[in-house]
Scaffold this motif. Sequence first.
Motif, mmCIF file in Angstrom:
data_model
loop_
_atom_site.group_PDB
_atom_site.id
_atom_site.type_symbol
_atom_site.label_atom_id
_atom_site.label_comp_id
_atom_site.label_asym_id
_atom_site.label_seq_id
_atom_site.Cartn_x
_atom_site.Cartn_y
_atom_site.Cartn_z
ATOM 1 N N ILE A 263 -13.710 -8.216 -6.517
ATOM 2 C CA ILE A 263 -13.383 -8.639 -5.150
ATOM 3 C C ILE A 263 -13.044 -7.414 -4.309
ATOM 4 N N ALA B 11 -15.038 -6.519 -1.073
ATOM 5 C CA ALA B 11 -14.404 -6.869 0.203
ATOM 6 C C ALA B 11 -13.424 -5.820 0.715
ATOM 7 N N HIS B 12 -13.013 -4.879 -0.144
ATOM 8 C CA HIS B 12 -12.047 -3.848 0.262
ATOM 9 C C HIS B 12 -10.846 -4.440 0.987
ATOM 10 N N VAL B 13 -10.103 -5.277 0.285
ATOM 11 C CA VAL B 13 -8.918 -5.851 0.903
ATOM 12 C C VAL B 13 -7.653 -5.143 0.429
ATOM 13 N N MET C 29 -4.133 1.269 1.277
ATOM 14 C CA MET C 29 -3.846 0.019 1.978
ATOM 15 C C MET C 29 -2.615 -0.669 1.399
ATOM 16 N N LEU D 177 -0.924 -0.896 -10.987
ATOM 17 C CA LEU D 177 -0.951 -2.319 -11.326
ATOM 18 C C LEU D 177 -2.246 -2.653 -12.054
ATOM 19 N N MET E 290 -2.550 -4.248 -15.798
ATOM 20 C CA MET E 290 -3.316 -5.444 -16.133
ATOM 21 C C MET E 290 -4.428 -5.120 -17.120
ATOM 22 N N MET F 61 7.341 -5.895 -14.305
ATOM 23 C CA MET F 61 8.321 -5.753 -13.226
ATOM 24 C C MET F 61 9.408 -4.758 -13.604
ATOM 25 N N TYR G 96 8.362 -1.621 -12.138
ATOM 26 C CA TYR G 96 8.545 -1.462 -10.693
ATOM 27 C C TYR G 96 10.018 -1.372 -10.309
ATOM 28 N N ALA H 140 0.255 -9.902 -9.784
ATOM 29 C CA ALA H 140 0.013 -9.167 -8.539
ATOM 30 C C ALA H 140 0.932 -9.692 -7.446
ATOM 31 N N THR I 138 3.890 -11.108 -7.771
ATOM 32 C CA THR I 138 5.278 -10.691 -7.999
ATOM 33 C C THR I 138 5.484 -9.241 -7.599
ATOM 34 N N VAL I 139 4.544 -8.394 -8.019
ATOM 35 C CA VAL I 139 4.678 -6.965 -7.733
ATOM 36 C C VAL I 139 4.669 -6.720 -6.230
ATOM 37 N N TYR I 140 3.680 -7.277 -5.541
ATOM 38 C CA TYR I 140 3.554 -6.961 -4.117
ATOM 39 C C TYR I 140 4.618 -7.665 -3.286
ATOM 40 N N ARG I 141 5.043 -8.824 -3.725
ATOM 41 C CA ARG I 141 6.136 -9.473 -3.018
ATOM 42 C C ARG I 141 7.407 -8.633 -3.128
ATOM 43 N N TYR J 73 6.687 -5.555 -0.800
ATOM 44 C CA TYR J 73 6.491 -5.790 0.643
ATOM 45 C C TYR J 73 7.039 -7.155 1.035
ATOM 46 N N PRO K 14 -8.563 -11.872 4.819
ATOM 47 C CA PRO K 14 -8.387 -10.444 4.525
ATOM 48 C C PRO K 14 -9.689 -9.654 4.510
ATOM 49 N N ALA K 15 -10.803 -10.295 4.151
ATOM 50 C CA ALA K 15 -12.035 -9.525 4.013
ATOM 51 C C ALA K 15 -12.797 -9.439 5.333
ATOM 52 N N HIS L 133 0.096 -4.733 4.787
ATOM 53 C CA HIS L 133 0.847 -5.469 3.771
ATOM 54 C C HIS L 133 0.725 -6.971 3.952
ATOM 55 N N ARG M 105 -1.923 -8.285 5.056
ATOM 56 C CA ARG M 105 -3.250 -8.505 4.478
ATOM 57 C C ARG M 105 -3.151 -8.637 2.956
ATOM 58 N N MET M 106 -2.269 -7.855 2.368
ATOM 59 C CA MET M 106 -2.009 -7.946 0.930
ATOM 60 C C MET M 106 -1.604 -9.374 0.566
ATOM 61 N N TRP N 286 -4.793 -11.696 0.839
ATOM 62 C CA TRP N 286 -5.797 -11.738 -0.242
ATOM 63 C C TRP N 286 -5.243 -12.470 -1.434
ATOM 64 N N ALA O 249 -7.070 -15.549 -2.901
ATOM 65 C CA ALA O 249 -7.534 -15.477 -4.292
ATOM 66 C C ALA O 249 -6.925 -16.608 -5.117
#
Lengths: 565, 98, 281
Positions: free
Chosen positions: A229, A233-235, A242, A248, A252, B85, B88, C58, C60-63, C66, C143-144, C207, C209-210, C213, C217
Amino acid sequence: MPSEIGAVHTNGDGGLNYLNNGHGLRSWLLTKDHKRIAILYLITVSIFFVIGGVFALLIRINLLSPSGLFEPDTYNRLFTAHGVIMVFFFLVPAVPAILGNFLLPIMIGAKDLAFPKINLLSWYCYIVGACFGLVAIIAGGVDTGWTFYTPYSTSFSNSNVLLVGIGIFIVGFSSILTGLNFIVTVHTMRAPGMTWFRLPLFIWAHYATALVIMLATPVLAITVALMAIERVAHVGIFDPSMGGDPVLFQHMFWFYSHPAVYIMVLPAMGVVSELIANMSRKNIFGYKFVAMSSLAIAVFGFLVWGHHLFVSTQSVYLGLIFSFLSYAVAIPSAIKVFNWTATLFKGSISYDTPMLYGLGFIGLFLIGGMTGLFTAALGLDVHITDTYFVIAHFHYVMVGGSLMGFLGGLHLWWGKMTGRNYPEYWARAAAVIQFVGFNLTFFPQFLLGYLGMPRRYASYPPEFQLLHVLSTAGATILGIGMLMTISYFIWSLKNGTRATPNPWGASGLEWHTSSPPPTENFLTTPIVTWEAYEFAPMETMDVLGYPGEPHTPAQPVHSEHGTED
Amino acid sequence: MSEHIVSKKTYYTVFFALMLGTALTVAAAFVNLHSFNIVVALLIAGVKATLVIFFFMHVKYSSRLTKLWVAVGFIWLFLMLAITMTDYLSRAWLTYKP
Amino acid sequence: MALIETERDPARVEMHSHRHPRLVHHFESMEQQREAGTLGMWWFLLTEIMFFGGMFLAYTVYRHLYFDAFAAGSNVLNIWWGTFNTMVLIGSSLTMALAVFHAQTGNPRKVVIFLLATIVLGSVFLRVKYIEYNDKFVEHVFPAGDFRWPIVNESVRPNNIGDLLLMLVGAEHLNGAGPAEAVPEKPAINNASQTAEQAADPLMAGHVRMFFWIYFAMTGFHALHMIIGIGILLVLIVQTRRGKFSKEYHSYIELFGLYWHFVDIVWIFLFALLYLIDRHP
């Protein structure tokens, strides 16, 4: 389904067996028989092994000269192709999908795996996924390395990352389906009397492997999907520019790929347990410990992935924990090695080819495992990360371990699978040649790595040339050994002597059916009344290799019922 | 182990409990509990999921083996989340002070 | 050491002589076949947990990294659509459970009715999901695509369950609102103010946008599971009507029930995690 399947206790040349029960391509491509699917896997996986091997030789040829013979970009594509093919299309399916598929139902006394259609589907998933991989390589290859680290793979690489990603995603389904079948079959389809602690250690190892496959592979699937993805899509999923975190991705990816190492080596350990017990005609020392160590490896294997991230921005504190846990995983592995060694002690050892591979496995896996401790040490790893030391380490585990286990198992059960014996003389010669070639290839790489030769480089300073040339010479010898094995296996299909049901006088259930076995494995459902590896004295064996004890029928058994419909 | 048939009454009871949980979780989201909003939301979601697993998916009446595997699934998910986590959360502990 | 018992176990012979026509050849009894199916389904669901688990990771980490952006993004989602859909999905779980009940008690007519009800509710869920996705396209937070933040083109959002039901049946004009896609695109907001706002936190847009997605997803993969589920439901209805299932043999319906409930559970968590961040005033 024919109502009569050939007599069970004959030489295998009399009645119907799974090989001659149905003819033509259609009967093979639509088969639901686990044994035939195993043969399909054997053929296709072997093809990919040869392709991967050719790439390995190309890599070694390139490194003959310090300046490199290929363009660096070509070289990147070569080692990526080698890595992707060997990891995803050979090592992961090799032992479980071929030997496991063939033997697991027989060893527990079942007629088939629990879900035969799903088993066939798994092979088709493998084929489709592998074709994607192959097309990607033919269409120009991939240059990311088999680890696909982001953001290089998602933002910068101009190669066929997407195609290979799709291939890996689909092949992942193939191993998930195999794992699903194994778990359910072991749980629900054991023959009467086949209690958990009567299961051969091969089954324990495959059961543990299946657990790892089921819990780890989906994470790879989603990782690859997110990578795709991001590439399309480069999101910013893993793109630091970004706000994404490439580490991460590494978390994974290694959450699958470290346990994947155990997916590759655990089944081989199961094979070696069988080899050692059968070839020294002795009950395995510490059966329960070996069985439980498989489960322990499966569980611990999930908790150590961070040791691949020691030199990333991963927290140093977590690194410490991962380092400790990586040491801990050595304990169950060591238990196995100790118990194999103790099994050999005072056994009636025969040095047939399978045993040579088994002994080779122990020695090489020992070196691979011990150097693993070097790389698990947080401080030392900074020095050897991404050097040939790591390359040598994991080849000692993957080739010295998994491949030796696979070949040993293939020799042990070749007669059972094909009904023909391989030529013992040539097989022993090939095993010795492979052992020598292997060590000559990879031992110099430990030295190279320790001296600072980084991996994935097409060229190197001239002072490394001697060691590289030695390594290439070793690879050539190893390649010749492999060619020998492939040749005499193919030769034996027509010219080998007929295999007897139980040439090694072993007690496992697979030795109590004809070679090759009938379609439903046994004419009557076997009822197990003996422990695993309960060997009868050699003197009591009859001509067919069965212990001739008074209460055991010496005459071949003909069932009047045949299979039940 | 023969098949256990869950009564219609149980299904309806669970259904209303789930609806109630949904209403509750939405209501709770509009109350400022500071960092406990997520805890409450996850707690309610966890209870709802448990109800579904136990009654709709019959796990309450299934073998111990099934219960074990269900637990394993969630424990493994938790392991992956927790260990990652940890990374992080502890990265900031080590700050380089020249 | 006895090796192979030559006599058949009498109990087994007994079983074989009464083999159920749906008993596959390699199983000994219906019981064994059912257990294998159930265990297999559960293990499949475990792989599904880990598959969605990657996205939960993903999330959990990004929340964690950001939180403000996630709160802002979450507040763009329509909580009423989310609540409504949660209830619809719970309803579909109920109808599925009842279908299993009637399969177990051997009532194929009611099985068909409840499977159909499950399809209907599942379709309503997907329809609402479509409306929500469409809103997000209109708002330029896909986002895309042409992602813009802060929102330049707010879509019409139902503010309570009543509005929402009107929109669902296409009668939103009763309430004076038009459908989302009919809203004329507002001329780009005053560029100066937008850049000023973004300059305050230039990373915010990325963020948010993070968040989006992850939203697309996770809900996308969830919706994909629903679509597959509805496909299987159709097959099950045909099979039930043809009389494939009986009181003794209905494991497909039962196993599919497990799958459907699992999809419901995923949504229960998605709703709590995606829609309910920082909603309080």
